[in-house]
Motif scaffolding. Sequence first.
Motif, short mmCIF file in Angstrom:
data_model
loop_
_atom_site.label_atom_id
_atom_site.label_comp_id
_atom_site.label_asym_id
_atom_site.label_seq_id
_atom_site.Cartn_x
_atom_site.Cartn_y
_atom_site.Cartn_z
N PRO A 1 3.62 -6.61 42.75
CA PRO A 1 3.14 -6.58 44.14
C PRO A 1 4.11 -7.31 45.07
O PRO A 1 4.72 -8.31 44.67
CB PRO A 1 1.80 -7.34 44.06
N ALA A 2 4.23 -6.79 46.29
CA ALA A 2 5.10 -7.47 47.27
C ALA A 2 4.45 -8.78 47.73
O ALA A 2 5.14 -9.78 47.93
CB ALA A 2 5.35 -6.56 48.46
N HIS A 3 3.13 -8.73 47.90
CA HIS A 3 2.41 -9.91 48.38
C HIS A 3 1.11 -10.06 47.61
O HIS A 3 0.42 -9.07 47.34
CB HIS A 3 2.03 -9.77 49.86
N ILE A 4 0.75 -11.30 47.30
CA ILE A 4 -0.57 -11.60 46.76
C ILE A 4 -1.16 -12.68 47.67
O ILE A 4 -0.59 -13.77 47.80
CB ILE A 4 -0.50 -12.09 45.30
N LEU A 5 -2.25 -12.34 48.31
CA LEU A 5 -2.84 -13.21 49.32
C LEU A 5 -4.17 -13.76 48.82
O LEU A 5 -5.01 -13.00 48.33
CB LEU A 5 -3.08 -12.42 50.62
N PHE A 6 -4.38 -15.05 48.94
CA PHE A 6 -5.63 -15.66 48.54
C PHE A 6 -6.34 -16.24 49.75
O PHE A 6 -5.71 -16.92 50.58
CB PHE A 6 -5.37 -16.78 47.52
N PHE A 7 -7.62 -15.97 49.84
CA PHE A 7 -8.42 -16.55 50.92
C PHE A 7 -9.83 -16.81 50.39
O PHE A 7 -10.19 -16.37 49.29
CB PHE A 7 -8.44 -15.62 52.14
N ASN A 8 -10.62 -17.57 51.17
CA ASN A 8 -11.96 -17.99 50.76
C ASN A 8 -11.91 -18.49 49.30
O ASN A 8 -11.01 -19.22 48.94
CB ASN A 8 -12.96 -16.84 50.96
N GLY A 9 -12.84 -18.07 48.45
CA GLY A 9 -12.89 -18.59 47.08
C GLY A 9 -11.70 -18.19 46.22
O GLY A 9 -11.50 -18.74 45.14
N GLY A 10 -10.88 -17.25 46.70
CA GLY A 10 -9.69 -16.86 45.96
C GLY A 10 -8.70 -18.00 45.80
O GLY A 10 -7.89 -18.01 44.87
N GLY B 1 9.45 -12.01 42.23
CA GLY B 1 9.65 -11.66 43.63
C GLY B 1 8.40 -11.47 44.45
O GLY B 1 8.48 -11.20 45.65
N SER B 2 7.23 -11.58 43.84
CA SER B 2 6.00 -11.45 44.63
C SER B 2 5.88 -12.68 45.53
O SER B 2 6.11 -13.80 45.09
CB SER B 2 4.77 -11.40 43.72
N ARG B 3 5.48 -12.44 46.76
CA ARG B 3 5.21 -13.55 47.67
C ARG B 3 3.74 -13.92 47.53
O ARG B 3 2.87 -13.08 47.69
CB ARG B 3 5.52 -13.15 49.10
N ILE B 4 3.49 -15.16 47.19
CA ILE B 4 2.12 -15.62 46.98
C ILE B 4 1.76 -16.58 48.10
O ILE B 4 2.50 -17.54 48.36
CB ILE B 4 1.99 -16.28 45.60
N ALA B 5 0.65 -16.31 48.77
CA ALA B 5 0.28 -17.14 49.92
C ALA B 5 -1.22 -17.37 49.93
O ALA B 5 -2.00 -16.47 49.62
CB ALA B 5 0.73 -16.47 51.21
N GLY C 1 3.08 -20.79 45.33
CA GLY C 1 3.18 -20.10 46.61
C GLY C 1 3.10 -21.02 47.80
O GLY C 1 3.28 -22.23 47.68
N GLN C 2 2.79 -20.40 48.93
CA GLN C 2 2.85 -21.11 50.20
C GLN C 2 1.49 -21.12 50.87
O GLN C 2 0.63 -20.32 50.55
CB GLN C 2 3.83 -20.39 51.14
N VAL C 3 1.38 -21.99 51.87
CA VAL C 3 0.20 -21.98 52.74
C VAL C 3 0.43 -20.96 53.84
O VAL C 3 1.53 -20.85 54.37
CB VAL C 3 -0.02 -23.37 53.38
N THR C 4 -0.59 -20.19 54.15
CA THR C 4 -0.44 -19.23 55.24
C THR C 4 -1.67 -19.29 56.15
O THR C 4 -2.52 -20.15 55.99
CB THR C 4 -0.21 -17.81 54.69
N ASN C 5 -1.72 -18.38 57.10
CA ASN C 5 -2.84 -18.38 58.04
C ASN C 5 -3.37 -16.96 58.20
O ASN C 5 -2.78 -16.00 57.70
CB ASN C 5 -2.39 -18.94 59.39
N MET C 6 -4.48 -16.84 58.90
CA MET C 6 -5.13 -15.53 58.99
C MET C 6 -4.28 -14.52 59.75
O MET C 6 -4.33 -13.32 59.47
CB MET C 6 -6.52 -15.68 59.63
N PHE C 7 -3.50 -15.01 60.70
CA PHE C 7 -2.63 -14.08 61.42
C PHE C 7 -1.66 -13.41 60.45
O PHE C 7 -1.47 -12.20 60.46
CB PHE C 7 -1.86 -14.83 62.51
N ASP C 8 -1.07 -14.21 59.59
CA ASP C 8 -0.12 -13.67 58.60
C ASP C 8 -0.85 -12.77 57.60
O ASP C 8 -0.33 -11.71 57.22
CB ASP C 8 0.57 -14.82 57.88
N ILE C 9 -2.03 -13.19 57.19
CA ILE C 9 -2.79 -12.37 56.22
C ILE C 9 -3.10 -11.00 56.81
O ILE C 9 -2.87 -9.96 56.19
CB ILE C 9 -4.09 -13.11 55.80
N VAL C 10 -3.59 -11.00 58.05
CA VAL C 10 -3.94 -9.72 58.70
C VAL C 10 -2.69 -8.88 58.92
O VAL C 10 -2.68 -7.67 58.67
CB VAL C 10 -4.67 -9.99 60.03
#
Lengths: 83, 193
Positions: free
Chosen positions: B120-129, B150-154, B172-181
């Motif tokens: 995957p290019a990106h794996i995004l975690f939010f809420n309980g993820g 090479g997957s970006r994990i945020a 991975g890194q810390v991200t925000n909802m703007f980036d997630i959306v």
Amino acid sequence: MEAVFTFHNAGEAIGGERRLLEGGVKVKVMPLPASLGAGCGLCLRVAPGDLDASLGLLRAADISPQGLYLRGVEGGQTVYTPL
Amino acid sequence: MTILDMTGQPCPRPVIEAKKALGAARPGETVSVLVDNDIARQNLQKMAEGLGHEFSHERRGDGLILAGIKVAGGGRPARDNGAGLVVAIGRDCLGGANEELGKSLMKSFIFSLTELEPPPAHILFFNGGVWLSTAGSAALDDLASLAGKGSRIASCGACLNYFKLTDKLAVGQVTNMFDIVSTMAQAGRLINL
């Protein structure tokens, strides 16, 4: 290289994972590879050094693994060797 | 040179305003953004580099950080960081009927992602993820393997903060909802769990 336990059903795999975690074994879950069986079951991976302790914990919990394999890579392909 | 003063602005306002300014900027032009914390700087850098722009920054004597984003040539982003498969994970359990089964299935799911080619290019975690990307998660080895491929994990910063896991992010890194959306919107394919 990892040791892989297969089970008769998903319930035993999940129960086995629980017992191994309780026993301090670092265990990982993965889907049952097609080469090891039909269906969409789960199997467990442990470090080879944790194999004996894992077998003891599973037996103590009355869980009999269906199969035991060594997971490695040969020529870029993942291979499972029965133990 | 215009400087966007984003000091005191909450996440993700600096990224939103910078992106607006970049949209109006000419190729080769630099958009400068002043922020007062390193998380904002990191988010600006991720956004800028993800869009193919050049990023630089300096910490000033007053403690503020001046970021510079040089617009990519041709006026278009050099690459699209959203292309490919995006996996968005909002819980640590796959499916809802049985939690224990669901947690095992989620671990199995993440392991299976390591077998995908390309990953995957990106794996995004939010809420309980975010429980999956933080210390103590059984999925960390597989996520580290994916990052190595090479997957970006945020992980969502607000979610890490809510669960008091900010200091326990392990991959991975810390991200925000703007980036997630934004990442989800640009996805070639999206798996949303």
